[in-house]
Design an enzyme around this catalytic site. Structure first.
Site, short mmCIF file in Angstrom:
data_model
loop_
_atom_site.label_atom_id
_atom_site.label_comp_id
_atom_site.label_asym_id
_atom_site.label_seq_id
_atom_site.Cartn_x
_atom_site.Cartn_y
_atom_site.Cartn_z
N LYS A 126 44.59 72.93 -7.47
CA LYS A 126 44.61 72.03 -6.31
C LYS A 126 43.49 71.01 -6.52
CE LYS A 126 46.58 71.22 -2.31
NZ LYS A 126 48.00 71.36 -1.93
N ASP A 166 49.89 65.67 -1.59
CA ASP A 166 49.59 66.58 -0.48
C ASP A 166 49.22 65.65 0.68
OD1 ASP A 166 49.11 69.45 0.38
OD2 ASP A 166 47.15 68.64 0.85
P1 NDP Z 1 51.24 64.22 5.50
O1 NDP Z 1 49.96 63.54 5.22
O2 NDP Z 1 52.52 63.55 5.16
O3 NDP Z 1 51.32 64.60 7.06
C1 NDP Z 1 50.38 65.39 7.67
C2 NDP Z 1 50.68 65.36 9.16
O4 NDP Z 1 49.83 66.29 9.83
C3 NDP Z 1 50.43 64.02 9.80
O5 NDP Z 1 51.35 63.81 10.85
C4 NDP Z 1 49.02 64.17 10.33
O6 NDP Z 1 48.69 63.31 11.41
C5 NDP Z 1 49.06 65.60 10.82
N1 NDP Z 1 47.71 66.15 10.90
C6 NDP Z 1 46.73 66.12 9.95
N2 NDP Z 1 45.61 66.70 10.42
C7 NDP Z 1 45.90 67.09 11.68
C8 NDP Z 1 45.16 67.74 12.68
N3 NDP Z 1 43.88 68.11 12.48
N4 NDP Z 1 45.78 67.99 13.86
C9 NDP Z 1 47.07 67.63 14.08
N5 NDP Z 1 47.81 66.98 13.16
C10 NDP Z 1 47.23 66.74 11.99
O7 NDP Z 1 51.13 65.66 4.80
P2 NDP Z 1 52.30 66.65 4.41
O8 NDP Z 1 53.38 66.61 5.43
O9 NDP Z 1 52.62 66.45 3.00
O10 NDP Z 1 51.53 68.04 4.50
C11 NDP Z 1 51.42 68.78 5.71
C12 NDP Z 1 51.00 70.21 5.37
O11 NDP Z 1 51.97 70.79 4.50
C13 NDP Z 1 49.66 70.35 4.66
O12 NDP Z 1 49.06 71.58 5.07
C14 NDP Z 1 50.06 70.45 3.21
O13 NDP Z 1 49.08 71.12 2.43
C15 NDP Z 1 51.32 71.28 3.34
N6 NDP Z 1 52.23 71.20 2.20
C16 NDP Z 1 52.77 70.00 1.81
C17 NDP Z 1 53.66 69.96 0.77
C18 NDP Z 1 54.36 68.70 0.39
O14 NDP Z 1 55.26 68.77 -0.47
N7 NDP Z 1 54.06 67.56 0.98
C19 NDP Z 1 53.98 71.17 -0.01
C20 NDP Z 1 53.43 72.38 0.54
C21 NDP Z 1 52.56 72.37 1.59
P3 NDP Z 1 47.76 62.01 11.16
O15 NDP Z 1 48.70 60.98 10.58
O16 NDP Z 1 47.27 61.67 12.50
O17 NDP Z 1 46.67 62.43 10.21
#
Ligand code: NDP
Length: 445
Positions: A126, A166
């Site tokens: 990571k 990520d």
């Molecule tokens: P993105 O950056 O596309 O989206 C993250 C989302 O979560 C945004 O809507 C963001 O809002 C919100 N968010 C972030 N921090 C907070 C918080 N403290 N409270 C509430 N909402 C929050 O990321 P991903 O969708 O790619 O990833 C989301 C999760 O999934 C992570 O934990 C990641 O590690 C996991 N993951 C992702 C994979 C992938 O293929 N993308 C694979 C496996 C796991 P804002 O825009 O306001 O920050």
């Protein structure tokens, strides 16, 4: 003292100030206790756990870049190459101000077991930086990505370490990093996944984590004699995972009534209109509260609270520790019977214990969100073969992988007498393959 407790104490003592890493190790070791106790003498002799909890290598470096005012900015960046027993290191890069070594070690550690569960030959890694792409111009993001890759390119490669996206790292950032890697190393190889479709990317990679999450939940529902049809679903976040989990759940007949971002959440009792969310998040890079401008019957609430909305199924897809014990209690009280994690470790330890102790069906992130990394591995395969599979081919493989993960997880839980405990099942099934490989390869890692 048991081997597991000894190792946990050692991790806390030797990794001070890293609470997320301690939390991840504790959760994994606790649920491996059954396996470890059964093989304690053998594992102690080869120091299996001591080796498992120590990353093979952590690369830490500065990233200087010039902002639009001509001022030099400096960020910190890392790559944690945790375990390569079953394949090249594989795991995303996260760009977010909260990024630090503890968070990346927790994510890298979890990634070992997740990658193992996919059944594909990928080790755990990571990386990331405390750089915040939010509010930066395209040129600034490019300058940052190029500077980061100028250093990172020394340590990665298609058969060594293959980063992906990520939080904060999407197609744009992967593109800038890939371009710089190619320029410096003069190699057109699958060194990053999540690439664009015209330059080596795989169909379905964008959708893979969210779709995969829904595919595994579908398997859980099948075992309960249920389907997605007519279920009310809460999804937190509104990023990549949340959007495509919503899309697939809707395709299977569910009603997704809420999405969120770090500012607040929207509740649309008629069902979220995903085209509007995609326009806000994927095109305009806006805030989720803008949803109510387009759908005035929906309600926006600032701050936390999404888990107080009544639902059948909850899919936390935002970030770590976003769902605590009170949230878990609220979910249960309002009729939620199933929680599956799209994000990495979104439920606190107390919340996880509550699900298990209160008869809620729970699938932890390392199994539930493995569809993303699995499809990344399919992208690596296509790159090596120098060909591209169709959407249907990749999607079918993804469905097969998620079914396989569910089968492995539920089988491991049954074998160790904890049927239905998918936390234990996921950790045990992921661990067994890695432990076998580490044993076979001797004292090299
Ligand atoms: P993105 O950056 O596309 O989206 C993250 C989302 O979560 C945004 O809507 C963001 O809002 C919100 N968010 C972030 N921090 C907070 C918080 N403290 N409270 C509430 N909402 C929050 O990321 P991903 O969708 O790619 O990833 C989301 C999760 O999934 C992570 O934990 C990641 O590690 C996991 N993951 C992702 C994979 C992938 O293929 N993308 C694979 C496996 C796991 P804002 O825009 O306001 O920050």
């Amino acid at each position: 003292m048991s081997y597991v407790d000894e190792i946990y104490e050692r991790v806390v003592a030797k990794n001070p100030g890293e609470p997320e890493f301690h939390q991840a190790v504790k959760e994994v070791l606790d649920s491996l206790k059954l396996v470890i106790d059964a093989n304690e003498a053998e594992y102690r002799k080869i120091s299996l756990l001591e080796r498992l909890v120590e990353p093979e290598r952590i690369i830490s470096f500065k990233v200087p870049w010039v902002d639009d005012n001509g001022v030099i900015q400096v960020n910190k960046a890392y790559r944690v190459q945790f375990n390569s027993a079953i394949g090249p290191y594989k795991g995303g890069m996260r760009f977010h101000p909260s990024v630090n070594q503890s968070i990346l070690k927790f994510l890298g550690f979890e990634q070992i077991f997740k990658n193992s569960l996919t059944g594909l030959p990928i080790g755990g890694g990571k990386g990331g930086s405390d750089f915040d792409p939010k509010g930066k111009s395209d040129r600034e993001v490019m300058a940052f990505c190029q500077s980061l890759m100028t250093e990172l390119c020394k340590y990665i490669g298609a058969d060594t370490d293959v980063p992906a996206g990520d939080i904060g790292v999407g197609a744009r950032e992967i593109g800038y990093m890939y371009g710089q890697y190619k320029r410096i190393r003069d190699l057109y190889e699958g060194v990053l996944t999540g690439k664009g479709l015209t330059w080596g990317g795989s169909l379905v990679r964008t959708q893979a984590t969210g779709y995969g999450l829904v595919y595994i939940v579908n398997e859980m529902l099948k075992d309960m004699g249920k389907t997605f049809d007519g279920q009310t679903v809460l999804v937190s976040g509104s990023g990549n995972v949340a959007i495509y989990a919503t899309e697939k759940a809707q395709q299977l007949g569910a009603k997704v009534v809420a999405l969120s971002d770090s500012n607040g959440y929207v509740y649309d009792p008629d069902g979220i209109k995903l085209d509007i969310v995609k326009e806000i998040k994927e095109v305009r890079r806006g805030r989720i509260k803008e949803y109510v401008d387009a759908v005035p019957t929906a309600k926006y609430t600032e701050g936390k609270g999404i888990w107080t909305i009544p639902c059948d199924i909850a899919l936390p897809c935002a970030t770590q520790n976003e769902l605590n014990l009170d949230d878990a209690k609220a979910l249960k009280a309002n009729g939620c019977f199933l929680v599956a994690e799209g994000a990495n470790m979104p439920s606190t330890r107390e919340a996880t214990d509550f699900y298990l102790e209160n008869g809620m069906c729970f699938m932890p992130g390392k199994a539930a969100n493995a569809g993303g990394v699995a499809t990344s591995a399919l992208e690596m395969t296509q790159n090596s073969m120098r060909l591209s599979w169709s959407f249907e081919e990749v999607d079918e493989k993804l469905q097969g992988i998620m079914k396989g993960i569910y089968a492995k997880v539920s089988d491991a839980a049954k074998r160790y007498g904890v049927e239905g405990n998918f936390v234990a099942g996921a950790n045990i099934a992921g661990f067994e393959k890695v432990a076998e490989a580490m044993k076979a390869q001797g004292a090299v890692l």
